[in-house]
Design a protein around this motif. Structure first.
Motif, PDB file in Angstrom:
ATOM      1  N   PHE A  56      -0.036   9.062   0.216  1.00  0.00           N
ATOM      2  CA  PHE A  56       1.048   8.264   0.770  1.00  0.00           C
ATOM      3  C   PHE A  56       2.296   9.134   0.832  1.00  0.00           C
ATOM      4  O   PHE A  56       2.735   9.689  -0.175  1.00  0.00           O
ATOM      5  CB  PHE A  56       1.313   7.024  -0.086  1.00  0.00           C
ATOM      6  N   PRO A  70       0.323   6.422   5.614  1.00  0.00           N
ATOM      7  CA  PRO A  70      -0.880   6.330   4.770  1.00  0.00           C
ATOM      8  C   PRO A  70      -1.681   7.626   4.781  1.00  0.00           C
ATOM      9  O   PRO A  70      -1.624   8.392   5.756  1.00  0.00           O
ATOM     10  CB  PRO A  70      -1.664   5.183   5.413  1.00  0.00           C
ATOM     11  N   SER A 169       3.747  -6.550   1.639  1.00  0.00           N
ATOM     12  CA  SER A 169       3.723  -5.161   2.086  1.00  0.00           C
ATOM     13  C   SER A 169       4.914  -4.864   2.990  1.00  0.00           C
ATOM     14  O   SER A 169       5.544  -3.806   2.898  1.00  0.00           O
ATOM     15  CB  SER A 169       2.417  -4.864   2.829  1.00  0.00           C
ATOM     16  N   GLU A 216      -9.507   0.429   9.442  1.00  0.00           N
ATOM     17  CA  GLU A 216      -9.054   1.089   8.215  1.00  0.00           C
ATOM     18  C   GLU A 216      -9.266   0.128   7.066  1.00  0.00           C
ATOM     19  O   GLU A 216      -8.702  -0.961   7.040  1.00  0.00           O
ATOM     20  CB  GLU A 216      -7.572   1.469   8.314  1.00  0.00           C
ATOM     21  N   GLU A 220      -6.300   0.902  -0.574  1.00  0.00           N
ATOM     22  CA  GLU A 220      -4.870   0.592  -0.482  1.00  0.00           C
ATOM     23  C   GLU A 220      -4.358   0.395   0.937  1.00  0.00           C
ATOM     24  O   GLU A 220      -3.213   0.038   1.135  1.00  0.00           O
ATOM     25  CB  GLU A 220      -4.064   1.717  -1.151  1.00  0.00           C
ATOM     26  N   VAL A 221      -5.197   0.633   1.930  1.00  0.00           N
ATOM     27  CA  VAL A 221      -4.790   0.477   3.334  1.00  0.00           C
ATOM     28  C   VAL A 221      -5.780  -0.435   4.037  1.00  0.00           C
ATOM     29  O   VAL A 221      -6.993  -0.243   3.928  1.00  0.00           O
ATOM     30  CB  VAL A 221      -4.719   1.844   4.057  1.00  0.00           C
ATOM     31  N   HIS A 222      -5.259  -1.413   4.762  1.00  0.00           N
ATOM     32  CA  HIS A 222      -6.130  -2.416   5.378  1.00  0.00           C
ATOM     33  C   HIS A 222      -5.666  -2.716   6.802  1.00  0.00           C
ATOM     34  O   HIS A 222      -4.486  -2.611   7.127  1.00  0.00           O
ATOM     35  CB  HIS A 222      -6.108  -3.712   4.562  1.00  0.00           C
ATOM     36  N   THR A 223      -6.616  -3.101   7.635  1.00  0.00           N
ATOM     37  CA  THR A 223      -6.300  -3.573   8.976  1.00  0.00           C
ATOM     38  C   THR A 223      -6.818  -4.989   9.142  1.00  0.00           C
ATOM     39  O   THR A 223      -7.767  -5.409   8.470  1.00  0.00           O
ATOM     40  CB  THR A 223      -6.924  -2.668  10.058  1.00  0.00           C
ATOM     41  N   MET A 329      -1.921  -2.884  10.621  1.00  0.00           N
ATOM     42  CA  MET A 329      -2.320  -2.114   9.427  1.00  0.00           C
ATOM     43  C   MET A 329      -1.188  -2.207   8.405  1.00  0.00           C
ATOM     44  O   MET A 329      -0.023  -1.983   8.729  1.00  0.00           O
ATOM     45  CB  MET A 329      -2.606  -0.666   9.780  1.00  0.00           C
ATOM     46  N   TYR A 330      -1.558  -2.528   7.163  1.00  0.00           N
ATOM     47  CA  TYR A 330      -0.558  -2.590   6.104  1.00  0.00           C
ATOM     48  C   TYR A 330      -1.076  -1.920   4.849  1.00  0.00           C
ATOM     49  O   TYR A 330      -2.257  -1.589   4.738  1.00  0.00           O
ATOM     50  CB  TYR A 330      -0.149  -4.047   5.830  1.00  0.00           C
ATOM     51  N   MET A 331      -0.189  -1.686   3.914  1.00  0.00           N
ATOM     52  CA  MET A 331      -0.502  -0.963   2.686  1.00  0.00           C
ATOM     53  C   MET A 331      -0.195  -1.816   1.476  1.00  0.00           C
ATOM     54  O   MET A 331       0.788  -2.544   1.450  1.00  0.00           O
ATOM     55  CB  MET A 331       0.313   0.344   2.635  1.00  0.00           C
TER      56      MET A 331
END
Length: 332
Positions: A56, A70, A169, A216, A220-223, A329-331
């Motif tokens: 990150f 990310p 986020s 993704e 820790e990273v998602h879409t 996409m967020y973290m």
């Protein structure tokens, strides 16, 4: 009577915008605002344009605005794609393998076009923490009221939690990423956010929702399929950046807005084919495709009309050739 014809020209650096207020007494008040002043600085390793994020990493643009990048992604090496706040500007990140990064020549238009067609791209949508905090309570309340007590569309706690995580986020990192292009898919059915493909339309809500998770999905990273509030946040950022959206009339609206202008062809073209449809580096933002969004366990469809997203369908499992979808996409 003496009439004055006065012209006032105001010029500000990228990231500064003006608010004009017309008072009842006839006075005009002009305020210059920095939309992200007093926002705490992000902490982490620094990264520059054209660099790959091992972990990150914090990117700071030429105006001092920041975004968290990310791991596994790289910041664009193009000046017009590396500014966070500015008229028709936006920060673009690419999912390019580390081994390929040093081979890139950002000064070569042919190379740039090739990577746009090959690697996933997302655009950073900055937000203001105070606004996000306010919206969080509003949206959670709306979701619960609209769906939780509806026997047909029950809003499960897990779905509400997904919205809460996304808003958390946005508060933590002051924004989120949105797919630069309408999602398309490869011959093997792999969803992509790239240039030069036919948008994935006539897609079932469940299928779009499932596919959105796969772009993704690390620890820790998602879409996910774009949420309603993210559509609204995109419009707010675009307006505050000074970018002017094409003003259109919604008198001919049906399920999907159809404009008479040549800018909006009836035929759905390949993603990113017409640069005039791009807004703040989000390709095809002004296209004639509507956007399938996630209303928390039910599909909603939005269309760009009069410079804002307007909902044109709630709760329908639409499979329409004029409806595509984007991914956020967020973290954590």
């Amino acid at each position: 009577m003496v009439l004055f014809n006065i012209k006032i020209f105001l010029k500000a650096e990228d990231g500064i915008f003006y608010e004009v207020e017309y008072q009842k007494n006839g006075d005009i008040v002009i305020k210059a605002r920095n939309p992200v002043q007093n926002i705490p600085k992000l902490i982490g390793p620094s990264i520059r344009p054209g660099e790959y994020a091992e972990t990150f990493s914090v990117y700071t643009d030429c105006n001092g605005y920041q975004a968290m990048i990310p791991p596994g992604w790289m910041v664009s090496g193009l000046p017009q794609e590396s500014v966070i706040w500015g008229q028709d500007l936006g920060l673009v990140i690419y999912k390019i393998p580390k081994t390929k990064v040093k081979e890139l020549n950002w000064d070569n238009p042919i190379t740039v076009d090739e990577i746009r067609q090959q690697y996933n791209q997302f655009v950073w949508v900055p937000s203001i923490p105070e606004e996000v905090k306010l919206k969080k309570e509003i949206y959670i309340s709306i979701y619960q009221e609209r769906y939780r007590n509806n026997p047909i569309y029950r809003c499960e706690d897990a779905a509400v939690n997904a919205v809460q995580q996304e808003m958390k986020s946005m508060q933590k990192y002051h924004g989120f990423f949105v797919s630069r292009y309408y999602i398309s898919k490869t011959e093997n059915g792999i969803p992509m956010s790239v240039k030069g493909n036919k948008p994935w339309t006539s897609v079932d809500y469940i299928e779009a929702r499932t596919a959105s998770y796969t772009l993704e999905d690390s620890q820790e990273v998602h879409t996910h399929l774009l949420f309603e509030q993210e559509c609204i946040s995109m419009i707010q950022w675009i307006n505050k950046s000074g970018t002017k959206l094409l003003e259109t009339s919604d008198t001919e609206s049906s399920l999907v807005y159809k404009a008479k202008r040549k800018l909006f062809p009836k035929k759905i073209k390949e993603t990113g084919e017409n640069p005039d449809l791009s807004v703040n580096n989000i390709a095809d933002f002004k296209s004639n495709l509507a956007v399938l969004t996630d209303g928390n366990l039910i599909p909603n469809v939005y269309s760009l009309q009069n410079g804002e997203f307007k909902i044109v369908s709630i709760g329908r499992l639409c499979k329409d050739k004029d409806i595509g979808f984007r991914v956020a996409m967020y973290m954590d």
